[in-house]
Design an enzyme around this catalytic site. Structure first.
Site, mmCIF file in Angstrom:
data_model
loop_
_atom_site.group_PDB
_atom_site.id
_atom_site.type_symbol
_atom_site.label_atom_id
_atom_site.label_comp_id
_atom_site.label_asym_id
_atom_site.label_seq_id
_atom_site.Cartn_x
_atom_site.Cartn_y
_atom_site.Cartn_z
ATOM 1 N N SER A 10 0.850 -1.279 0.280
ATOM 2 C CA SER A 10 0.080 0.256 -0.300
ATOM 3 C C SER A 10 0.668 0.982 -0.046
ATOM 4 O O SER A 10 0.704 2.771 -0.705
ATOM 5 C CB SER A 10 -0.810 0.249 1.297
ATOM 6 O OG SER A 10 -0.200 0.287 2.113
ATOM 7 N N ARG A 11 1.979 1.406 0.836
ATOM 8 C CA ARG A 11 2.775 2.617 0.069
ATOM 9 C C ARG A 11 4.689 1.928 -0.046
ATOM 10 O O ARG A 11 4.586 1.039 0.182
ATOM 11 C CB ARG A 11 2.514 3.195 1.743
ATOM 12 C CG ARG A 11 2.740 2.347 2.718
ATOM 13 C CD ARG A 11 3.062 3.564 4.328
ATOM 14 N NE ARG A 11 3.493 2.424 5.757
ATOM 15 C CZ ARG A 11 3.435 2.904 6.905
ATOM 16 N NH1 ARG A 11 2.550 4.384 6.924
ATOM 17 N NH2 ARG A 11 3.936 1.890 7.795
ATOM 18 N N ARG A 33 -3.157 -4.882 3.590
ATOM 19 C CA ARG A 33 -4.367 -4.501 4.013
ATOM 20 C C ARG A 33 -5.284 -3.113 4.048
ATOM 21 O O ARG A 33 -6.226 -3.357 3.768
ATOM 22 C CB ARG A 33 -4.118 -4.405 5.802
ATOM 23 C CG ARG A 33 -4.115 -5.487 6.392
ATOM 24 C CD ARG A 33 -3.457 -5.821 8.364
ATOM 25 N NE ARG A 33 -2.890 -4.195 7.980
ATOM 26 C CZ ARG A 33 -2.122 -4.044 9.403
ATOM 27 N NH1 ARG A 33 -2.486 -4.310 10.445
ATOM 28 N NH2 ARG A 33 -0.968 -3.087 9.604
ATOM 29 N N ALA A 80 5.481 -6.871 4.043
ATOM 30 C CA ALA A 80 4.967 -6.075 5.250
ATOM 31 C C ALA A 80 5.857 -6.760 6.448
ATOM 32 O O ALA A 80 6.314 -7.113 6.880
ATOM 33 C CB ALA A 80 3.343 -6.617 5.095
ATOM 34 N N SER A 129 15.350 -6.251 8.040
ATOM 35 C CA SER A 129 16.386 -5.777 8.454
ATOM 36 C C SER A 129 17.626 -5.575 9.800
ATOM 37 O O SER A 129 17.317 -6.736 9.855
ATOM 38 C CB SER A 129 15.211 -4.157 10.219
ATOM 39 O OG SER A 129 16.253 -2.926 10.510
ATOM 40 N N TYR A 145 10.271 -4.104 17.032
ATOM 41 C CA TYR A 145 10.475 -4.622 15.978
ATOM 42 C C TYR A 145 11.653 -5.581 15.308
ATOM 43 O O TYR A 145 11.596 -6.228 14.119
ATOM 44 C CB TYR A 145 10.432 -3.123 15.287
ATOM 45 C CG TYR A 145 10.821 -3.378 14.008
ATOM 46 C CD1 TYR A 145 10.081 -3.529 12.553
ATOM 47 C CD2 TYR A 145 12.656 -2.501 13.422
ATOM 48 C CE1 TYR A 145 10.210 -3.378 11.596
ATOM 49 C CE2 TYR A 145 12.761 -2.572 12.135
ATOM 50 C CZ TYR A 145 11.437 -3.373 10.734
ATOM 51 O OH TYR A 145 12.036 -2.641 10.252
ATOM 52 N N THR A 180 11.145 5.818 4.028
ATOM 53 C CA THR A 180 9.614 5.441 4.052
ATOM 54 C C THR A 180 9.005 5.877 5.317
ATOM 55 O O THR A 180 9.587 6.480 5.958
ATOM 56 C CB THR A 180 10.002 3.722 4.311
ATOM 57 O OG1 THR A 180 10.631 2.964 4.973
ATOM 58 C CG2 THR A 180 10.328 3.490 2.565
#
Length: 226
Positions: A10-11, A33, A80, A129, A145, A180
């Site tokens: 979505s982004r 989503r 995601a 990451s 995270y 981002t």
């Protein structure tokens, strides 16, 4: 032309990857989503499907749809991700679990569902990451995270070992700072040296070719800290 499934579209990086795959003529199922932003582009060969990867029934529907429409997946990019920027003491256990639901369990669930339509030439690319890499610099507030991204790295290594005889191949990219919305959430005001589109191009190229050279490998894609 390849059949490609991408989550988190979505982004940011996922959004840019869908556009690049479409421009190259590949067939894409884009999962997120929120699907409105991609739907509005009306891209060629792109099926945009709203999906919450933490819900097994929704993953089952995606798998059934792919089995009927494609019958095979060449590339799966688990892009995601969710972030929680809160001190360990302040964050609740429910918040901690929610990060793992998306960053680890949702990834595992989607892979399980799509394995029957993947083969020895298929490639699963998990997006982790630098925060999840053992020995890398860590930052306060990102315990959920970073630890979840570390779990994703180990999951990738385990699956590569388990499926090394007949495929698919599994690799994981540990991304550094990319400009981002998620980076802004973690490090407000920080300007990254790499754009979402630039990183998307790297991942697209990697996903299409790297299985010839890598399996079960962690590649650190970072030129800055954070």
């Amino acid at each position: 032309m390849k059949h490609v499934v991408i989550t988190g579209t979505s982004r940011g990086i996922g959004f840019e990857m869908v556009k690049l795959f479409s421009e190259a003529g590949h067939h894409i199922i884009a999962l997120s989503r929120k699907s409105e932003s991609l739907q509005a582009l009306n891209l060629k060969n792109v099926q945009v499907i709203a999906c919450d990867i933490t819900k097994e029934e929704e993953l089952q529907k995606i798998a059934a749809h792919i089995a009927v429409t494609w019958n095979n997946v060449d590339v799966l990019i688990n892009n995601a991700g969710a972030i929680l920027n809160k001190s360990f003491a302040e964050g609740s256990l429910a918040e901690f679990k929610a990060i793992y639901d998306i960053n680890v369990f949702g990834v595992a669930g989607l892979i399980q569902k799509l394995l029957p339509v993947m083969n020895s030439n298929s490639h699963v690319v998990n997006i982790s990451s630098m925060g999840g890499v053992q020995g890398s610099m860590k930052f306060p507030g990102l315990s959920a995270y970073s630890s979840s991204k570390g779990a994703l790295i180990t999951l990738t290594e385990m699956l590569a070992e388990e499926y090394k005889e007949n495929g698919p191949s599994f690799n994981v990219l540990a991304l550094g700072a990319v400009q981002t919305e998620m980076l802004e959430e973690a490090f407000p005001g920080y300007k990254a040296p790499v754009s979402a589109k630039e990183m998307a191009k790297y991942i697209v190229d990697f996903s299409l070719t790297a299985q010839k050279y890598y399996n079960g490998k962690l590649l650190q894609v970072s030129n800055s800290t954070p």
